[in-house]
Write a protein that holds these residues in place. Structure first.
Motif, PDB file in Angstrom:
ATOM      1  N   LYS A 117       3.139  -3.026 -12.951  1.00 53.22           N
ATOM      2  CA  LYS A 117       2.341  -4.225 -12.695  1.00 53.22           C
ATOM      3  C   LYS A 117       2.820  -5.381 -13.582  1.00 53.22           C
ATOM      4  O   LYS A 117       2.904  -5.244 -14.798  1.00 53.22           O
ATOM      5  CB  LYS A 117       0.865  -3.964 -12.952  1.00 53.22           C
ATOM      6  CG  LYS A 117      -0.003  -5.145 -12.622  1.00 53.22           C
ATOM      7  CD  LYS A 117      -1.467  -4.835 -12.738  1.00 53.22           C
ATOM      8  CE  LYS A 117      -2.279  -6.025 -12.290  1.00 53.22           C
ATOM      9  NZ  LYS A 117      -3.695  -5.710 -12.262  1.00 53.22           N
ATOM     10  N   SER A 160       2.855   2.103  -2.340  1.00 53.37           N
ATOM     11  CA  SER A 160       3.172   2.456  -3.713  1.00 53.37           C
ATOM     12  C   SER A 160       1.911   2.380  -4.561  1.00 53.37           C
ATOM     13  O   SER A 160       0.890   1.857  -4.136  1.00 53.37           O
ATOM     14  CB  SER A 160       4.237   1.505  -4.279  1.00 53.37           C
ATOM     15  OG  SER A 160       3.702   0.206  -4.421  1.00 53.37           O
ATOM     16  N   ILE A 161       2.036   2.888  -5.769  1.00 58.95           N
ATOM     17  CA  ILE A 161       0.951   2.816  -6.735  1.00 58.95           C
ATOM     18  C   ILE A 161       1.401   1.868  -7.838  1.00 58.95           C
ATOM     19  O   ILE A 161       2.487   2.026  -8.404  1.00 58.95           O
ATOM     20  CB  ILE A 161       0.631   4.208  -7.308  1.00 58.95           C
ATOM     21  CG1 ILE A 161       0.185   5.139  -6.180  1.00 58.95           C
ATOM     22  CG2 ILE A 161      -0.418   4.120  -8.401  1.00 58.95           C
ATOM     23  CD1 ILE A 161       0.102   6.596  -6.567  1.00 58.95           C
ATOM     24  N   TYR A 213       6.117   4.289  -7.720  1.00 60.93           N
ATOM     25  CA  TYR A 213       5.247   3.615  -8.667  1.00 60.93           C
ATOM     26  C   TYR A 213       5.888   2.288  -9.060  1.00 60.93           C
ATOM     27  O   TYR A 213       7.097   2.231  -9.291  1.00 60.93           O
ATOM     28  CB  TYR A 213       5.047   4.461  -9.930  1.00 60.93           C
ATOM     29  CG  TYR A 213       4.384   5.775  -9.677  1.00 60.93           C
ATOM     30  CD1 TYR A 213       2.999   5.868  -9.625  1.00 60.93           C
ATOM     31  CD2 TYR A 213       5.137   6.941  -9.502  1.00 60.93           C
ATOM     32  CE1 TYR A 213       2.375   7.093  -9.398  1.00 60.93           C
ATOM     33  CE2 TYR A 213       4.523   8.156  -9.278  1.00 60.93           C
ATOM     34  CZ  TYR A 213       3.145   8.227  -9.229  1.00 60.93           C
ATOM     35  OH  TYR A 213       2.532   9.436  -9.003  1.00 60.93           O
ATOM     36  N   THR A 241       6.941   9.042  -3.104  1.00 65.68           N
ATOM     37  CA  THR A 241       6.179   8.730  -4.307  1.00 65.68           C
ATOM     38  C   THR A 241       6.849   7.594  -5.061  1.00 65.68           C
ATOM     39  O   THR A 241       7.896   7.785  -5.679  1.00 65.68           O
ATOM     40  CB  THR A 241       6.048   9.978  -5.207  1.00 65.68           C
ATOM     41  OG1 THR A 241       5.601  11.077  -4.408  1.00 65.68           O
ATOM     42  CG2 THR A 241       5.076   9.738  -6.336  1.00 65.68           C
ATOM     43  N   LEU A 271       1.059   0.454 -11.485  1.00 60.85           N
ATOM     44  CA  LEU A 271       0.560   0.932 -12.769  1.00 60.85           C
ATOM     45  C   LEU A 271       0.634  -0.147 -13.836  1.00 60.85           C
ATOM     46  O   LEU A 271       1.630  -0.871 -13.930  1.00 60.85           O
ATOM     47  CB  LEU A 271       1.386   2.136 -13.240  1.00 60.85           C
ATOM     48  CG  LEU A 271       1.468   3.343 -12.310  1.00 60.85           C
ATOM     49  CD1 LEU A 271       2.426   4.381 -12.878  1.00 60.85           C
ATOM     50  CD2 LEU A 271       0.087   3.942 -12.097  1.00 60.85           C
ATOM     51  N   LYS A 295       0.813  -1.217   0.000  1.00 59.64           N
ATOM     52  CA  LYS A 295       0.000   0.000   0.000  1.00 59.64           C
ATOM     53  C   LYS A 295       0.849   1.272   0.000  1.00 59.64           C
ATOM     54  O   LYS A 295       0.306   2.366  -0.063  1.00 59.64           O
ATOM     55  CB  LYS A 295      -0.933   0.018   1.218  1.00 59.64           C
ATOM     56  CG  LYS A 295      -1.897  -1.128   1.250  1.00 59.64           C
ATOM     57  CD  LYS A 295      -2.861  -1.073   0.097  1.00 59.64           C
ATOM     58  CE  LYS A 295      -3.890  -2.171   0.229  1.00 59.64           C
ATOM     59  NZ  LYS A 295      -4.484  -2.569  -0.996  1.00 59.64           N
TER      60      LYS A 295
END
Length: 131
Positions: free
Chosen positions: A115, A27-28, A112, A110, A30, A25
Motif C-alpha cells: 500500500k 490482489s490483497i 499482494y 496469490t 498490505l 480486487k
C-alpha cells in the motif's frame, strides 16, 4: 420540481460512489508493516515493477526488478513461479496495481501489493538498500 425518489436515488448513488474501493480486487493490499512481516517470514517472490533507473538507486532487499514499462514485461513475469505468492510494489502503488491484471492473466493466484508503494515504505521507516 424534483421528486423525492430522484433525490433519494441521487443520494444513494453518491453514497455508493464515495464508499467504493477502486483498488484491484484481484490482489490483497498490505500496509508496510504487514508487507514487511510477510516478506521477512516466507520464501516469497518480491517484485519491484519500477524502472531499472529507480531500482538502481534504492530498493527493498531481495526484490527482483521487472520494469512495468518494458515491452517484455509479461514475458518476464513468466520466469517467476506461478505457484508461489508474489509481492509487488512500485513507487506509489499505481504501476503495481496495474500489473496485477497481467499477473492474473498468466496464472498467478496469490498477489499482494504494498500500500502506497516504495514511497510509503520509506516514509514508514522500513529498511531499504541504497547504492
Amino acid at each position: 420540481m424534483v421528486s423525492i425518489k430522484k433525490i433519494i436515488g441521487f443520494l444513494f448513488l453518491s453514497f455508493i460512489l464515495v464508499n467504493c474501493d477502486w483498488d484491484n480486487k484481484d490482489s490483497i493490499i498490505l500496509e508496510p508493516k504487514v508487507f514487511s512481516n510477510h516478506i521477512n517470514k516466507q520464501n516469497i517472490q518480491l517484485v519491484d515493477v519500477r524502472t531499472p533507473k529507480e531500482h538502481s538507486k534504492e530498493y527493498i532487499q531481495g526484490a527482483i526488478n521487472i520494469n512495468y514499462y518494458s515491452k517484455n514485461f509479461a514475458d518476464s513475469l513468466l520466469l517467476l513461479n506461478r505457484e508461489k505468492a508474489v509481492y509487488v510494489f512500485c513507487r506509489s502503488g499505481k504501476r503495481s496495481n496495474k500489473s496485477v491484471t497481467k499477473f492474473k492473466k498468466i496464472g498467478f493466484d496469490t498477489i499482494y501489493q504494498l500500500k502506497g508503494g516504495f514511497l510509503n515504505w520509506k516514509k514508514e521507516g522500513f529498511k531499504i538498500v541504497t547504492k
